[in-house]
Design a protein around this motif. Structure first.
Motif, PDB file in Angstrom:
ATOM      1  N   SER A  51      52.553  11.655  33.415  1.00  0.00           N
ATOM      2  CA  SER A  51      53.815  11.405  34.484  1.00  0.00           C
ATOM      3  C   SER A  51      54.964  12.102  33.886  1.00  0.00           C
ATOM      4  O   SER A  51      55.658  12.421  34.954  1.00  0.00           O
ATOM      5  N   ALA A  52      55.302  11.662  32.807  1.00  0.00           N
ATOM      6  CA  ALA A  52      56.795  12.316  32.271  1.00  0.00           C
ATOM      7  C   ALA A  52      56.705  13.822  32.463  1.00  0.00           C
ATOM      8  O   ALA A  52      57.591  14.496  32.785  1.00  0.00           O
ATOM      9  N   ASP A  53      55.507  14.576  32.052  1.00  0.00           N
ATOM     10  CA  ASP A  53      55.445  15.995  31.996  1.00  0.00           C
ATOM     11  C   ASP A  53      55.405  16.633  33.336  1.00  0.00           C
ATOM     12  O   ASP A  53      56.098  17.606  33.700  1.00  0.00           O
ATOM     13  N   PHE A 290      72.853  18.586  27.921  1.00  0.00           N
ATOM     14  CA  PHE A 290      73.277  17.405  28.666  1.00  0.00           C
ATOM     15  C   PHE A 290      72.105  17.049  29.741  1.00  0.00           C
ATOM     16  O   PHE A 290      72.015  15.808  29.824  1.00  0.00           O
ATOM     17  N   TRP A 291      71.651  17.606  30.553  1.00  0.00           N
ATOM     18  CA  TRP A 291      70.544  17.691  31.578  1.00  0.00           C
ATOM     19  C   TRP A 291      69.301  17.120  30.830  1.00  0.00           C
ATOM     20  O   TRP A 291      68.911  16.256  31.455  1.00  0.00           O
ATOM     21  N   ALA A 292      69.232  17.621  29.735  1.00  0.00           N
ATOM     22  CA  ALA A 292      67.802  17.132  28.982  1.00  0.00           C
ATOM     23  C   ALA A 292      67.929  15.849  28.799  1.00  0.00           C
ATOM     24  O   ALA A 292      67.080  14.813  28.773  1.00  0.00           O
ATOM     25  N   VAL A 293      68.925  15.237  28.322  1.00  0.00           N
ATOM     26  CA  VAL A 293      69.428  13.683  28.133  1.00  0.00           C
ATOM     27  C   VAL A 293      69.423  12.900  29.435  1.00  0.00           C
ATOM     28  O   VAL A 293      68.898  11.995  29.528  1.00  0.00           O
ATOM     29  N   SER A 299      62.570   9.074  33.902  1.00  0.00           N
ATOM     30  CA  SER A 299      61.217   8.926  33.072  1.00  0.00           C
ATOM     31  C   SER A 299      61.427   7.728  32.104  1.00  0.00           C
ATOM     32  O   SER A 299      61.297   6.558  32.091  1.00  0.00           O
ATOM     33  N   ALA A 300      61.965   8.252  30.809  1.00  0.00           N
ATOM     34  CA  ALA A 300      62.073   7.271  29.709  1.00  0.00           C
ATOM     35  C   ALA A 300      63.188   5.915  30.183  1.00  0.00           C
ATOM     36  O   ALA A 300      62.530   4.928  29.789  1.00  0.00           O
ATOM     37  N   LEU A 301      64.027   6.173  30.894  1.00  0.00           N
ATOM     38  CA  LEU A 301      64.940   5.092  31.333  1.00  0.00           C
ATOM     39  C   LEU A 301      64.268   4.125  32.230  1.00  0.00           C
ATOM     40  O   LEU A 301      64.581   2.920  32.230  1.00  0.00           O
ATOM     41  N   LYS A 502      63.414  20.403  32.228  1.00  0.00           N
ATOM     42  CA  LYS A 502      62.345  20.340  31.810  1.00  0.00           C
ATOM     43  C   LYS A 502      62.229  19.947  30.404  1.00  0.00           C
ATOM     44  O   LYS A 502      61.171  19.036  30.129  1.00  0.00           O
ATOM     45  N   LEU A 503      63.106  20.191  29.654  1.00  0.00           N
ATOM     46  CA  LEU A 503      63.297  19.327  28.413  1.00  0.00           C
ATOM     47  C   LEU A 503      63.392  17.890  28.279  1.00  0.00           C
ATOM     48  O   LEU A 503      62.999  17.426  27.471  1.00  0.00           O
ATOM     49  N   SER A 504      63.935  17.419  29.564  1.00  0.00           N
ATOM     50  CA  SER A 504      64.018  16.066  29.802  1.00  0.00           C
ATOM     51  C   SER A 504      62.654  15.385  29.684  1.00  0.00           C
ATOM     52  O   SER A 504      62.356  14.529  29.152  1.00  0.00           O
ATOM     53  N   GLY A 505      61.718  16.215  30.652  1.00  0.00           N
ATOM     54  CA  GLY A 505      60.387  15.662  30.471  1.00  0.00           C
ATOM     55  C   GLY A 505      59.745  15.719  29.257  1.00  0.00           C
ATOM     56  O   GLY A 505      58.771  15.111  28.808  1.00  0.00           O
ATOM     57  N   VAL A 506      60.022  16.934  28.436  1.00  0.00           N
ATOM     58  CA  VAL A 506      59.280  17.029  27.242  1.00  0.00           C
ATOM     59  C   VAL A 506      59.846  16.085  26.196  1.00  0.00           C
ATOM     60  O   VAL A 506      58.765  15.416  25.670  1.00  0.00           O
ATOM     61  N   LEU A 507      61.103  15.527  26.188  1.00  0.00           N
ATOM     62  CA  LEU A 507      61.630  14.233  25.154  1.00  0.00           C
ATOM     63  C   LEU A 507      61.010  13.181  25.728  1.00  0.00           C
ATOM     64  O   LEU A 507      60.267  12.627  24.791  1.00  0.00           O
ATOM     65  N   ALA A 508      60.752  12.933  27.076  1.00  0.00           N
ATOM     66  CA  ALA A 508      60.310  11.876  27.536  1.00  0.00           C
ATOM     67  C   ALA A 508      58.882  11.598  27.331  1.00  0.00           C
ATOM     68  O   ALA A 508      58.372  10.684  27.121  1.00  0.00           O
TER      69      ALA A 508
END
Length: 552
Positions: A51-53, A290-293, A299-301, A502-508
């Motif tokens: 789901s995060a991806d 910034f947007w990655a976090v 997702s993560a939050l 997209k990086l936010s999804g990778v991190l999450a």
């Protein structure tokens, strides 16, 4: 248009309300998107990583298409037509998400992705245009802040509608409500056309511009080919993706021709235009992290709110309020098997074979023994997606204060430059992650649920950073861009947002790989802090370029 005594152009309220309703639809959909994907009964029973991806890919593409939408508006359609077309496509996309079918889900996502490409960069550019007269030029930053508050009013109220609708009636009704909100936004925009018609001027194709046909075979087609290569080749050669998943590799490869295109704008620009374009491209690169976090809110939050936050509605008054508004879900405590759903399983894959993972999710899994209710007791939990209203709620509260603060500084000739505001926004955002690090330790690394105040504190700090950065980025593009490519450069701002998303999804997607969740947040902190330090190192150069253009 506007009177000489007006503080802001008359078109501002219409653009404000149009964007408010557009964001109502978008954030209603985003607030429930991963929850819907993971729902084992009425959704698609996806895992956390899956789901995060998909979430990261979706929001990345949503902010990638403004590159093309901005270009088409600049040269051919103009801003108003592009905004109307984009709004209609998004409204249809939200409504068709109500059809529970995986193929239709992807079709709906495509409509939203394309629609946002036409809508997002052009309404922001049109706002900058109505502030382009000498009468309003000095209030452009303030105008973008007010506009940004409109975005967040829509983002705040939508989650209450979304929660009530999906709890009472089902996911499909929440998606339809998102579509209706978008259509209202289009109608509001059309009703205010007379106030910004004079500023809706097509630039056409200028000398030195790359022809659209050339963009298709040098940028768009190569992006598609590169994306296919990214999806297939690393997996075939290495036996695994380069970064995370095949979709992540495909996205990164597909971005290469687009990044090349923006580099070519710099290389082909006149001497007068080259330094402003270089400044903008630099800012675009710095704010990616910034947007990655920041975009981990969906997702993560969202996962943190769902699994690790105490969502028990504990007081009779609050319980009555939440249940009467259908903003809570009922969970019954059973000693051996407690789940949020009656049929508590989801499909998982182990060694490529589908199995059922039972008792998922377990709300009481990390409730301390002394706080567990009696066997068979039913409790009310506020809906997880309501946590998505914390950030926009803070924006609504803090925007007037931030605007007043900068107005106070402006009167004393001490207002920092727009670029300086952006870099301080990066630094403040880094500090916000420390609140979540503290939350992990307060909950003994997830062994105990923690108060929602931790989430509110983290969101509160990052919101200050957001207000320093996001509306200021839009303002900076409007100020620094060569006139002939303003909307195209606005698309560049959203391209950086896209890559960060997209990086936010990778991190999450790596959330479950961290045994100690504090390490997950420490990584986020380090990424933001490094980016902020790079930004501060470049600040003198950026401010010099702005002074050369006669702007702050």
């Amino acid at each position: 248009m506007s009177t000489t005594k007006a503080k802001h152009p008359k078109g501002l309220p219409f653009l404000f309300l149009s964007e408010m309703w557009e964001r109502f639809g978008y954030y209603l959909m985003i607030g429930i998107f991963t929850l819907y994907l993971k729902d084992v009964k009425a959704g698609f029973a996806m895992t956390e990583a899956e789901s995060a991806d998909l979430y990261g890919t979706f929001i990345a593409l949503v902010f990638l298409t403004p590159f093309l939408g901005g270009l088409i508006a600049d040269r051919y359609l103009g801003y108003a037509k592009s905004i109307i077309i984009g709004g209609i496509l998004m409204g249809i996309g939200y409504c068709t998400m109500a059809i529970h079918d995986l193929t239709m889900l992807y079709v709906s996502m495509t409509l939203v992705i394309v629609g946002n490409g036409f809508f997002k960069p052009n309404i922001s550019t049109l706002l900058g245009n109505i502030y382009s007269t000498p009468q309003f030029e000095t209030r452009k930053d303030e105008g973008y802040n007010i506009f940004y508050m409109g975005i967040n009013i829509g983002a705040f109220i939508c989650n209450f509608f979304g929660a009530a609708l999906y709890i009472m009636l089902g996911w499909e009704y929440a998606f339809i409500a998102a579509g209706i909100g978008m259509f209202i936004g289009v109608l509001v925009f059309i009703s205010g056309l007379r106030h910004y018609k004079a500023f809706d001027v097509k630039k056409g194709v200028q000398d030195g511009d790359m022809p659209f046909s050339k963009i298709i075979y040098l940028i768009l087609l190569p992006s598609i080919v590169a994306g296919v290569i990214g999806w297939i080749v690393p997996q075939a050669l290495l036996g695994h993706p380069l970064i995370g998943t095949n979709s992540t590799d495909a996205f990164i490869f597909a971005c290469i021709p687009v990044v090349y295109f923006y580099g070519s704008l710099f290389m082909q620009a006149s001497k007068e235009e080259r330094r402003p374009i270089a400044a903008l491209l630099t800012v675009f690169a710095v704010v990616i992290l910034f947007w990655a976090v920041f975009k981990q809110n969906g997702s993560a939050l969202n996962t943190w709110a769902d699994r690790y936050t105490d969502r028990h509605v504990s007081t009779p008054i609050a319980e009555k309020a939440f249940t009467s508004l259908s903003l809570s879900q009922t969970v019954t405590y059973k000693k051996d098997s407690v789940a949020l759903y009656d049929e508590a399983f989801r499909l998982q894959k182990v060694n490529g074979q589908p199995i059922k993972e039972f008792n998922y999710p377990l709300y009481f899994r990390n409730v301390t023994p002394n706080q567990l209710p009696s066997e068979g007791t039913t409790v009310e939990l506020w809906a997880t997606n309501l946590s998505q209203s914390i950030n926009p709620g803070w924006v609504i509260i803090l925007t007037p204060l931030v605007v007043a603060f900068f107005t106070w500084l402006r009167k004393r000739n001490q207002e920092p430059s727009t670029a300086t505001k952006i870099m301080f926004g990066m630094f403040i955002s880094a500090l916000s992650v420390l609140a979540m690090v503290a939350a992990v330790y307060a909950g003994n690394n997830g062994a105990e649920k923690v108060s929602v105040l931790w989430l509110m504190g983290g969101y509160g700090i990052i919101t200050i950073g957001e207000l320093f950065l996001s509306p200021m980025g839009l303002s900076l593009v409007s100020k620094l861009s060569p006139t002939r490519i303003t909307s195209l450069m606005m698309g560049g701002w959203f391209l950086s947002t896209s890559i960060g998303n997209k990086l936010s999804g990778v991190l999450a997607s790596m959330w479950d790989t961290y045994d100690h969740k504090a390490n997950f947040f420490w990584v986020n902190f380090a990424l933001l802090m490094v980016s902020a330090l790079i930004g501060f190192a470049l600040l003198k150069w950026l401010n010099t370029i702005m002074k050369e253009r006669g702007i702050k």
